[in-house]
Design an enzyme around this catalytic site. Structure first.
Site, PDB file in Angstrom:
ATOM      1  N   HIS A 186       0.888  -1.155   0.094  1.00  0.00           N
ATOM      2  CA  HIS A 186      -0.112  -0.157   0.232  1.00  0.00           C
ATOM      3  C   HIS A 186       0.727   1.070   0.106  1.00  0.00           C
ATOM      4  O   HIS A 186       0.553   2.217  -0.599  1.00  0.00           O
ATOM      5  CB  HIS A 186      -0.766  -0.016   1.165  1.00  0.00           C
ATOM      6  CG  HIS A 186      -2.066  -0.916   1.189  1.00  0.00           C
ATOM      7  ND1 HIS A 186      -2.794  -1.378   2.051  1.00  0.00           N
ATOM      8  CD2 HIS A 186      -2.873  -1.409   0.179  1.00  0.00           C
ATOM      9  CE1 HIS A 186      -3.736  -2.146   1.794  1.00  0.00           C
ATOM     10  NE2 HIS A 186      -3.784  -1.927   0.439  1.00  0.00           N
ATOM     11  N   ARG A 288     -10.903   1.220 -10.402  1.00  0.00           N
ATOM     12  CA  ARG A 288     -11.299   0.335  -9.051  1.00  0.00           C
ATOM     13  C   ARG A 288     -12.763   0.782  -8.517  1.00  0.00           C
ATOM     14  O   ARG A 288     -12.829   1.845  -8.148  1.00  0.00           O
ATOM     15  CB  ARG A 288     -10.259   0.417  -8.192  1.00  0.00           C
ATOM     16  CG  ARG A 288      -8.719  -0.109  -8.500  1.00  0.00           C
ATOM     17  CD  ARG A 288      -7.581   0.075  -7.292  1.00  0.00           C
ATOM     18  NE  ARG A 288      -6.276  -0.245  -7.740  1.00  0.00           N
ATOM     19  CZ  ARG A 288      -5.354   0.532  -8.250  1.00  0.00           C
ATOM     20  NH1 ARG A 288      -5.658   1.764  -8.573  1.00  0.00           N
ATOM     21  NH2 ARG A 288      -4.307   0.189  -8.588  1.00  0.00           N
ATOM     22  N   ARG A 325     -13.171  -2.044 -13.549  1.00  0.00           N
ATOM     23  CA  ARG A 325     -13.048  -3.600 -12.856  1.00  0.00           C
ATOM     24  C   ARG A 325     -14.239  -3.602 -11.985  1.00  0.00           C
ATOM     25  O   ARG A 325     -14.218  -2.886 -11.090  1.00  0.00           O
ATOM     26  CB  ARG A 325     -11.787  -3.766 -12.114  1.00  0.00           C
ATOM     27  CG  ARG A 325     -11.472  -5.151 -11.588  1.00  0.00           C
ATOM     28  CD  ARG A 325     -10.193  -5.166 -10.532  1.00  0.00           C
ATOM     29  NE  ARG A 325     -10.396  -4.419  -9.524  1.00  0.00           N
ATOM     30  CZ  ARG A 325      -9.358  -4.239  -8.786  1.00  0.00           C
ATOM     31  NH1 ARG A 325      -8.183  -4.577  -9.124  1.00  0.00           N
ATOM     32  NH2 ARG A 325      -9.171  -3.441  -7.605  1.00  0.00           N
ATOM     33  N   ASN A 438       0.635  -7.326 -10.126  1.00  0.00           N
ATOM     34  CA  ASN A 438       0.741  -7.452  -8.657  1.00  0.00           C
ATOM     35  C   ASN A 438       0.383  -8.710  -8.012  1.00  0.00           C
ATOM     36  O   ASN A 438       1.062  -9.485  -7.400  1.00  0.00           O
ATOM     37  CB  ASN A 438       0.069  -6.378  -7.932  1.00  0.00           C
ATOM     38  CG  ASN A 438       0.234  -5.187  -8.351  1.00  0.00           C
ATOM     39  OD1 ASN A 438       1.055  -4.790  -9.336  1.00  0.00           O
ATOM     40  ND2 ASN A 438      -0.550  -4.087  -7.786  1.00  0.00           N
ATOM     41  N   ASP A 439      -0.961  -9.301  -8.415  1.00  0.00           N
ATOM     42  CA  ASP A 439      -1.478 -10.419  -7.770  1.00  0.00           C
ATOM     43  C   ASP A 439      -0.752 -11.605  -8.760  1.00  0.00           C
ATOM     44  O   ASP A 439      -0.649 -12.627  -8.319  1.00  0.00           O
ATOM     45  CB  ASP A 439      -3.037 -10.533  -8.031  1.00  0.00           C
ATOM     46  CG  ASP A 439      -3.605 -10.034  -6.502  1.00  0.00           C
ATOM     47  OD1 ASP A 439      -3.013 -10.437  -5.661  1.00  0.00           O
ATOM     48  OD2 ASP A 439      -4.769  -9.323  -6.629  1.00  0.00           O
ATOM     49  N   ARG A 449       2.351  -9.934  -1.320  1.00  0.00           N
ATOM     50  CA  ARG A 449       2.986  -8.779  -1.758  1.00  0.00           C
ATOM     51  C   ARG A 449       3.081  -7.686  -0.794  1.00  0.00           C
ATOM     52  O   ARG A 449       3.660  -6.810  -0.785  1.00  0.00           O
ATOM     53  CB  ARG A 449       1.897  -8.243  -2.825  1.00  0.00           C
ATOM     54  CG  ARG A 449       0.766  -7.944  -2.405  1.00  0.00           C
ATOM     55  CD  ARG A 449      -0.272  -7.717  -3.399  1.00  0.00           C
ATOM     56  NE  ARG A 449      -0.351  -6.291  -3.629  1.00  0.00           N
ATOM     57  CZ  ARG A 449      -1.640  -5.645  -4.410  1.00  0.00           C
ATOM     58  NH1 ARG A 449      -2.611  -6.575  -4.707  1.00  0.00           N
ATOM     59  NH2 ARG A 449      -1.524  -4.450  -4.573  1.00  0.00           N
ATOM     60  N   CYS A 486      -2.195  -3.247 -16.314  1.00  0.00           N
ATOM     61  CA  CYS A 486      -2.686  -2.489 -15.435  1.00  0.00           C
ATOM     62  C   CYS A 486      -2.187  -2.580 -13.999  1.00  0.00           C
ATOM     63  O   CYS A 486      -2.600  -1.686 -12.994  1.00  0.00           O
ATOM     64  CB  CYS A 486      -4.240  -2.309 -15.242  1.00  0.00           C
ATOM     65  SG  CYS A 486      -4.907  -4.016 -14.803  1.00  0.00           S
TER      66      CYS A 486
END
Length: 556
Positions: A186, A288, A325, A438-439, A449, A486
């Site tokens: 974050h 998001r 999304r 990221n995921d 992460r 993204c």
């Protein structure tokens, strides 16, 4: 004496200044017994402190807006978790003070999560920050937070909680360095949004003495301790050159030989739109929508409220592309009305599209709201599902979109290795792919992460991750469809060139990164990007991959 330390650069730019350490609250309150007749009063004190901290976090989120708001609202929900509060009440009932009960309840929760191996165990900075704020309020001591200073400085901390990062004053905080964290934590994401140079996962950062002069290079991850005047001049010159290049670079994303690579913005809500427009974003590559749902974990927002929020973003990009999304709930974004409370490992359980397919009414309302929000607008609306695992998932989402009467392209996010390996099959059902690196890195390497100890495996330069990107892009090209990125990988200018060389058709990132990526792409031809991509994939480590790509692009 000048020394150089190496961490993970997560936010571009150079900062030179004196070290100031993050202040912390008293971590462990004294253990003492209270008489039984005081229990009700202590329980009231605990509830008041929890509510005050939650309100403060919400207020900070409202001030910060955008991605920070969603993160801080999630933290506020954590503070008021019913199970935690019930545990606090139980501990007070058997004689603990309010502050000790809060401390012990959070400690037990943290230990339970870590012992079960749950995804949320990685949210160490968030959890500890909430605990420290509640305990500090109960003890009447200063809240943890940034130092009180009239002079600009480089902030050093073990880790930074979102509440601290979100409201950093860039005129005072020149940059920051943390001992923990990772490139997709974050704090890293918010640092990029703020445009503050940052280095994370730096071993021994806490040992830097207060007042020591350091030079932080957020691009390379280097931290120079007691830099020489020559080193300062070199870094300052490089920063000035970079700034000039950014100012000279305008217009759409394109390589030196005219190959178009649309540069889009990641946004967390209407508050992020002005920065995206100012940065010259050609649209939105990741909208998001969680920000709407985090306001109230007990129920979904109404259709009308969703329509109004979505339309604000869609109106900002007339004739542009906006990729939405749908709700990605579960794991680190639990919602009481949607996500199970007793999953042993939420990251590998019911999250993303799986959650929505279990609650079709929530998905239907969101898709209907998007359809209404786009009515009469010339925007190119695209809607994608998170956590798609296979063709069956993709078909279920596409069918739901059609049933809702949505006039838009339907897409799938590639965040699970199975989706990359079977991308061509998935593309039989949807019209585009979007890689959430990221995921995808997290699931490819079994590396949370949020955990700094495994940050090398979260590095988007890992060749195995690049292989999965290439597989997805090749499948899209074979099907005549698009494949964007993204995830945070797109915000690295050098990696953006490699992604282009792998066949990615668009790049979406935090608004602050767009000028850097635009300027870097414009230096190289598509052929150079392709050679850099091949060199990176041939490497055996992230560091070697970056070096190989850099060597190709610099002509070495």
């Amino acid at each position: 004496m000048e020394t150089t330390l190496r961490g993970v650069g997560v936010s571009h730019g150079v900062a030179i200044g004196e070290v100031r350490h993050m202040g912390t609250a008293v971590l462990e309150p004294p253990a003492k017994q209270i008489p039984a007749e005081d229990a009700e009063r202590e329980q009231g004190r605990a509830r008041q402190a929890v509510d005050a901290v939650a309100a403060d976090l919400m207020a900070r989120g409202n001030l910060a807006g955008g991605e920070a708001q969603a993160v801080l609202e999630a933290q506020a929900m954590m503070a008021q978790d019913p199970e935690l509060m019930a545990d606090v009440d139980r501990r007070i009932a058997v004689g603990s003070t309010a502050e000790r009960a809060v401390y012990d309840a959070f400690a037990a929760y943290r230990e339970l999560l870590a012992g079960a191996g749950e995804y949320l165990a990685g949210r160490v900075a968030d959890l500890d920050d909430v605990r420290n704020r509640i305990v500090a309020r109960l003890l009447g001591v200063p809240m943890p937070g940034v130092p009180d200073s009239d002079q600009p400085y480089v902030l050093v901390a073990r880790d930074l909680a979102p509440a601290d990062t979100a409201l950093l004053d860039p005129s005072l905080v020149l940059g920051f360095v943390t001992e923990e964290g990772g490139p997709t934590s974050h704090s890293a994401i918010l640092a990029r949004a703020l445009g503050v140079p940052a280095v994370v996962a730096l071993p021994g950062a806490g040992e830097l003495a207060e007042g020591t002069v350091v030079a932080v290079d957020g691009s390379t991850g280097d931290v120079f301790v007691n830099p020489s005047e020559e080193q300062k001049a070199r870094l300052s010159a490089a920063a000035a050159e970079r700034k000039a290049a950014l100012a000279a670079s305008t217009g759409p994303g394109v390589t030196a030989d005219g190959h178009k690579v649309p540069l889009l913005a990641n946004v967390g809500g209407p508050a992020d739109v002005p920065a995206a427009v100012e940065a010259g974003a050609e649209g939105v590559g990741l909208f998001r929508t969680e920000f709407l749902f985090l306001d109230d974990s007990k129920k979904a927002p109404s259709e009308q409220r969703q329509v109004e929020a979505y339309r604000q973003v869609l109106e900002a990009f007339p004739e542009g592309r906006v990729v939405v999304r749908v709700l990605d709930a579960g794991a680190d974004k639990p919602l009481d009305f949607l996500t199970p409370a007793d999953e042993p490992n939420p990251a590998l359980g019911v999250r993303g599209l799986r959650t929505l397919l279990d609650h079709p009414e929530v998905l239907r309302t969101q898709l209907t709201a998007l359809a209404k929000a786009a009515e009469g607008l010339p925007v190119h609306l695209e809607v994608m599902a998170p956590m798609v695992a296979d063709r069956q998932d993709a078909k279920a989402f596409a069918d739901a979109c059609r049933e809702a009467g949505l006039q838009a392209k339907f897409g799938a996010m590639v965040e699970i290795p199975s989706a990359a390996l079977r991308a061509r099959s998935i593309l039989r059902e949807v019209e585009f792919l979007s890689l959430g690196t990221n995921d995808l890195a997290q699931y490819t390497f079994a590396a949370d992460r949020q955990v700094g100890a495994v940050s090398r495996l979260q590095d988007p330069w890992q060749p195995a991750l690049l292989d999965l990107v290439a597989l997805s892009a090749e499948a899209a090209r074979a099907e005549g469809k698009s494949c964007g990125v993204c995830g945070e990988a797109a915000s690295d200018p050098l990696l953006a060139c490699v992604l282009t060389g792998l066949g990615v058709t668009s790049l979406s990132m935090g608004s602050a990164s767009i000028p850097y990526v635009r300027a870097t792409l414009a230096k190289y031809t598509l052929a150079q990007c392709e050679r850099a991509a091949a060199a990176a994939r041939a490497a055996d480590s992230a560091e070697e991959a970056r070096g190989a790509a850099q060597a190709v692009l610099s002509g070495e």
